[in-house]
Write an enzyme that holds these catalytic residues in place. Structure first.
Site, PDB file in Angstrom:
ATOM      1  CG  HIS A 156      10.611  20.521  12.926  1.00  0.00           C
ATOM      2  ND1 HIS A 156      10.621  19.333  12.235  1.00  0.00           N
ATOM      3  CD2 HIS A 156      11.540  21.310  12.334  1.00  0.00           C
ATOM      4  CE1 HIS A 156      11.537  19.392  11.270  1.00  0.00           C
ATOM      5  NE2 HIS A 156      12.102  20.590  11.313  1.00  0.00           N
ATOM      6  CB  SER A 277     -18.199  23.415  28.084  1.00  0.00           C
ATOM      7  OG  SER A 277     -18.494  22.394  29.009  1.00  0.00           O
ATOM      8  CE  LYS A 283     -12.824  23.935  27.095  1.00  0.00           C
ATOM      9  NZ  LYS A 283     -13.086  22.501  27.075  1.00  0.00           N
ATOM     10  CD  GLU A 290     -12.693  21.969  18.416  1.00  0.00           C
ATOM     11  OE1 GLU A 290     -13.625  21.188  18.654  1.00  0.00           O
ATOM     12  OE2 GLU A 290     -12.091  22.593  19.299  1.00  0.00           O
TER      13      GLU A 290
END
Ligand code: ARG
Length: 458
Positions: A156, A277, A283, A290
């Site tokens: 979980h 970024s 970043k 992804e």
């Protein structure tokens, strides 16, 4: 370029019809398999006396030259052709005249295309299998370096029980080993020669299908000519196996993405496998992970497309089936591209062992072991569970962990506790006592690593 089926027609084909009907833009990648299939077919026609031996030899030599010329860049595939089969036969006839026209004896494009796709996909399965083996190798190496890297195991997404990073990696390795096995199974069923099925009803010529099967490395010949030309279950099976690979890679990617966040910081990706970024200078983004997660959707889409194309067409061949190639090629290419980027990303990532250890020491992941300690002292598990639950609540109240809670507090909850409880709940001990096969102890994980290595060595 001329069609193969002109005789019956009085008018030229409309350009729109050809543009819509033609498959050359995506079946041109099968040129090598198409030519090799034709060489085997022509060889067999000659051996069986269906065409003259001398003509068979001219045809096979002509086809070999065409293959060399395409590979050598001396012959360009005509993108106006109806399909790759039309192009190759047309080119052969342009070079050999009448003799070229004998190649298609006892054959249809229906069994020809069914053959070509199988040949292409067998090679693709080999390539993808090698790529999977590389990823499995990298995972085994990384796991071997991390058999003592304690981290929290989750259920979980809540910290649950202590494991090691090696154990976690070997879970993915086990999935990928099954993927590899699945591809092998699919290849077995794919390795059946459809040629000789003709358009749908076989042929009256005395062809030798087994000879062609042997020449092209097929284990068997298809049992029924209608089925030989009109099922694409081998594409569907492959798309399904590729979808499962993508599910595994996508889940793994999701974890990499989480582990890269400041909230976890369990791993750091190499600069060469991350991106920045355009506006936020701080970043470092896990774009590869992804994209792999995102591209899984394409492959599931390809599987759905194939299932949908096939579900409602009467036997035997229907033009709908031409849609098979774009879908299965896209699935194959996507998986290969994902593996190409994913494997070196994992290989070069830095494991932040200390952060994993810190995360493991908060969250009471040794609570089960604390209860097991009491069971060892004679208490029933359910009572031990309850006592430990009270201790956890106490720790939360006092801002402590099971490791830092004083022994008096333990004893106040249950008088079976003694100083040795601190040894019993030590995370390293909790992990390494889990000697059960498949478990997280260094010994069990090493056995898993050896097993995976044996599997890919076969
Ligand atoms: N381009 C076709 C395909 O990919 C080849 C088979 C054509 N057969 C036919 N009966 N039109 O399916």
């Amino acid at each position: 370029m001329a069609q193969l089926w002109k005789g019956r027609f009085k008018k030229e084909l409309a350009k729109e019809t050809n543009d819509f009907n033609s498959s050359i833009k995506f079946d041109c990648r099968m040129f090598e398999e198409d030519i090799k299939g034709s060489i085997a077919h022509a060889t067999m026609l000659g051996a069986c006396g269906i065409i003259e031996k001398s003509e068979s030899e001219k045809i096979t030599a002509g086809l070999s030259e065409i293959l060399d010329d395409i590979k050598g860049g001396r012959l360009e595939i005509d993108m106006e052709a109806e399909d790759i089969h039309t192009f190759v036969e047309g080119e052969l006839t342009a070079r050999l005249g009448q003799t070229g026209k004998r190649l298609h004896t006892a054959r249809s494009r229906n069994d020809q295309v069914a053959l070509d796709i199988r040949m292409v996909l067998k090679n693709e399965i080999n390539e993808i299998s090698e790529k999977l083996k590389s990823l499995i190798t990298v995972l085994c190496e990384k796991a071997e370096q991390n058999t003592d890297t304690i981290m929290p195991g989750y259920t979980h997404l809540q910290r649950a029980q202590p494991i090691t990073f090696a154990h976690h990696l070997m879970a993915y390795c086990a999935m990928l080993c099954r993927d590899l096995d699945r591809l092998g199974d699919i290849k077995k069923r794919m390795n059946v020669l459809p040629l000789g099925s003709g358009a749908l009803a076989g042929t009256t010529y005395p062809i030798d299908r087994s000879m062609v099967a042997e020449l092209l490395g097929f284990d068997d010949i298809s049992a029924n000519s209608l089925d030989g030309v009109s099922d694409r279950d081998f594409c569907i099976e492959l798309a399904c196996a590729l979808s499962i690979i993508m599910v595994h890679l996508s889940r793994f990617s999701e974890e990499i993405i989480m582990w890269c966040s400041w909230e976890f910081k369990f791993v750091e990706l190499d600069d060469a496998f991350s991106t920045g970024s355009s506006i936020m200078p701080q970043k470092k983004n896990p774009d590869i992970a992804e994209l792999v997660r995102g591209k899984s959707g394409r492959v599931f889409g390809d599987l759905t497309a194939l299932l949908t194309v096939m579900k409602g067409i009467a036997l035997a061949y229907n033009k709908d089936m031409q849609e098979d190639k774009e879908a299965i090629f896209d699935a194959v290419d996507t998986v290969k591209m994902c593996l190409n980027a994913f494997t070196p990303m994992i290989d070069t990532m830095t494991v932040l062992k200390e952060n994993m250890r810190n995360a493991a020491s908060r969250g009471f992941i040794n609570a089960t072991d604390c209860a097991d300690y009491l069971v060892g002292k004679g208490l029933a598990f359910r009572d031990a569970y309850k006592a430990t639950g009270e201790l956890v609540a106490l720790c939360i109240d006092k801002g402590l962990t099971l490791e830092t809670l004083p022994i008096e507090e333990y004893k106040a909850v249950c008088d079976l506790f003694d100083e040795d409880v601190y040894t019993a709940i030590n995370l390293e001990k909790c992990v390494n006592d889990r000697l059960v096969p498949g478990g997280p102890s260094a010994q069990s994980v090493m056995a898993q690593i050896e097993r995976a290595r044996r599997l890919i060595a076969i």
